[in-house]
Scaffold this motif. Structure first.
Motif, PDB file in Angstrom:
ATOM      1  N   ILE A 104      30.453 -16.538  16.034  1.00 44.21           N
ATOM      2  CA  ILE A 104      29.337 -15.676  15.646  1.00 44.21           C
ATOM      3  C   ILE A 104      28.779 -16.071  14.281  1.00 44.21           C
ATOM      4  O   ILE A 104      27.563 -16.065  14.073  1.00 44.21           O
ATOM      5  CB  ILE A 104      29.777 -14.196  15.636  1.00 44.21           C
ATOM      6  N   ARG A 150      31.612  -8.160  15.107  1.00 43.21           N
ATOM      7  CA  ARG A 150      30.610  -7.632  16.039  1.00 43.21           C
ATOM      8  C   ARG A 150      30.046  -6.305  15.541  1.00 43.21           C
ATOM      9  O   ARG A 150      28.839  -6.042  15.675  1.00 43.21           O
ATOM     10  CB  ARG A 150      31.224  -7.457  17.426  1.00 43.21           C
ATOM     11  N   TYR A 153      27.555  -7.135  12.761  1.00 43.20           N
ATOM     12  CA  TYR A 153      26.374  -7.894  13.150  1.00 43.20           C
ATOM     13  C   TYR A 153      25.502  -7.148  14.164  1.00 43.20           C
ATOM     14  O   TYR A 153      24.281  -7.253  14.133  1.00 43.20           O
ATOM     15  CB  TYR A 153      26.779  -9.263  13.720  1.00 43.20           C
ATOM     16  N   LEU A 444      24.213 -10.773  19.501  1.00 39.08           N
ATOM     17  CA  LEU A 444      25.265 -11.774  19.614  1.00 39.08           C
ATOM     18  C   LEU A 444      24.708 -13.037  20.251  1.00 39.08           C
ATOM     19  O   LEU A 444      23.862 -12.968  21.147  1.00 39.08           O
ATOM     20  CB  LEU A 444      26.418 -11.240  20.468  1.00 39.08           C
TER      21      LEU A 444
END
Length: 462
Positions: A104, A150, A153, A444
């Motif tokens: 990521i 995650r 983001y 993502l």
């Protein structure tokens, strides 16, 4: 088609799963040993509707996280080899989560390299065949790392909840994280009060609060048993006692309260009696009095004895703290013990861990404002954990479970630092600092194609 297969981490790292499983099948003994017995006993207790025996024989030596995972195996009396094979899955998933987290914020090459290093890390093999908490902890640490990235983001509630639940179950598995949660929450709340940009700190505080909420049923249970608030377990007092030992040739490593000195590394029998005699000379009188009490009172009395030792011998406590750090890295020194040839391997791996960490620390401090917030948050949790671990009797396994974080950190620095230059690479892009990051909602990546390493750590997304 081929490209999607070669980028699928579950396929890429499948050889590690096969190797781990084969290693366990070949090397696992059929009997239970040492702490394994206790974990299965706790699982049996949970199946009967309780965790610890009642007063005065309360036993809260470890948290319920790992015994919960053993309950199905204990219920059906499954052979221990199948329980140990769970470790292969835990370690495999730890590698996968590390890869997915790095993908990521860095690029494919960095993510695959760090995943492979994680998979071949030699200290994994020392606990792979054991019914111990470490393999599960590896998996939870990597899972926490991935879910926090995650969460930061995507800014979706579901990822925030998953991050909190993962950290919460990690706390129930390793109760030292209970104190980590409290300290990190205090730090985040302080930043919320005094920092201009609060969004990231509020999100971190929510993750920590969800994690803490996961532990509330256990804490309520321990309160009914002991009458003590925030009582995580009764193993810390004895560990702190040995850590505070003021005597020469004692380096803070854990010893059995029976003062037998039969822990690792093993001694020659010809010297065992002599070294045990030294232990008893230094500790028998005090330990004998403490052992007359019940388990909870013992824990408190050991803590009081430790505090007294620290007050009277603060320099020796600092020396023992230094020895603890050395044991986590290099697996020595040990009190009243001979050298072990296995330490050579620990010197090599520990040296790599030490110098890699110092290099990353220099780069990160130099580029602190350009370092994305999820990296800072993960380093905060890790730093508090390691500081607290150093204050108790510590061993390589206390450090090893945080190797996913170190590799994540190294991968992030590698992807953002120019060769022979402390500053992060910026190729035709403006640097996005942590405050600007809070206003961006980035999906993502579906695929990351050789993304250039930006100072913000944000990859090019297709």
């Amino acid at each position: 088609m081929i490209k999607s297969i070669t980028r699928n981490p579950y396929i890429i790292f499948l050889p590690f799963l096969i190797f781990y499983a084969c290693f366990i099948i070949i090397n696992r003994a059929p009997e239970l040993h040492d702490d394994e017995v206790r974990y299965l006993e706790f699982a049996q207790h949970l199946l009967k509707g309780f965790y610890s025996p009642k007063y005065p024989h309360i036993n809260l030596w470890n948290g319920p996280g790992y015994p919960i995972t053993l309950m199905p195996f204990a219920a059906f009396n499954v052979p221990v080899i199948f329980i140990a094979l769970l470790n292969a899955i835990y370690m495999y998933m730890a590698v996968v989560f590390l890869y997915k987290g790095l993908l990521i914020i860095t690029n494919y090459q960095t993510a695959i390299l760090c995943g492979i290093i994680m998979g071949i890390y030699p200290n994994i093999l020392s606990v792979l065949t054991m019914v111990y908490t470490e393999p599960l902890t590896y998996c939870l640490v990597s899972g926490m790392l991935y879910s926090i990235i995650r969460c930061c983001y995507n800014k979706e509630t579901k990822y925030l909840i998953v991050a909190g639940l993962t950290l919460g179950f990690l706390t129930l598995t390793k109760i030292i994280f209970g104190y980590v949660l409290i300290m990190c929450l205090i730090i985040c709340l302080a930043f919320i009060l005094f920092k201009k940009y609060k969004t990231n700190y509020i999100r971190s505080a929510k993750v920590l609060l969800i994690a803490f909420a996961c532990t509330l049923p256990y804490l309520a249970y321990t309160y009914t048993l002991t009458g003590k608030l925030l009582y995580w377990g009764n193993s810390g007092g004895l560990s702190l006692y040995w850590m505070s030992s003021p005597f020469n040739y004692e380096y803070g490593d854990w010893k059995h309260p029976g003062l037998t000195n039969r822990q690792y590394p093993k001694l020659y029998n010809i010297k065992l009696k002599e070294f045990t005699g030294l232990l008893k000379k230094n500790h028998l009188q005090e330990v004998k009095i403490i052992l007359r009490h019940n388990e909870i009172d013992r824990d408190e009395l050991f803590k009081q004895a430790a505090v007294k030792n620290i007050k009277h011998n603060p320099i020796k406590f600092l020396q023992n703290y230094y020895y603890n750090i050395s044991r986590m890295l290099f697996n020595f020194p040990y009190s009243y013990a001979y050298q072990d040839a296995a330490i050579i391997r620990n010197i090599l791996t520990g040296s790599l861990v030490l110098w890699s960490s110092l290099a990353c620390l220099v780069f990160t401090i130099y580029n602190w404002r350009k370092t994305v917030y999820p990296v800072k948050f993960i380093l905060l949790i890790t730093g508090v954990y390691l500081l607290l671990s150093g204050a108790l009797s510590a061993y390589p396994r206390q450090l090893d479970v945080m190797i996913p974080v170190l590799l994540f950190w190294c991968g992030f620095v590698k992807a953002n630092a120019m060769k022979f230059n402390f500053k992060y690479t910026v190729e035709g892009q403006n640097v996005i600092d942590e405050h600007q990051l809070t206003s961006i909602n980035i999906p993502l990546p579906v695929a990351v194609e050789h993304a250039p390493p930006y100072a913000s750590g944000i990859p090019t997304i297709k």
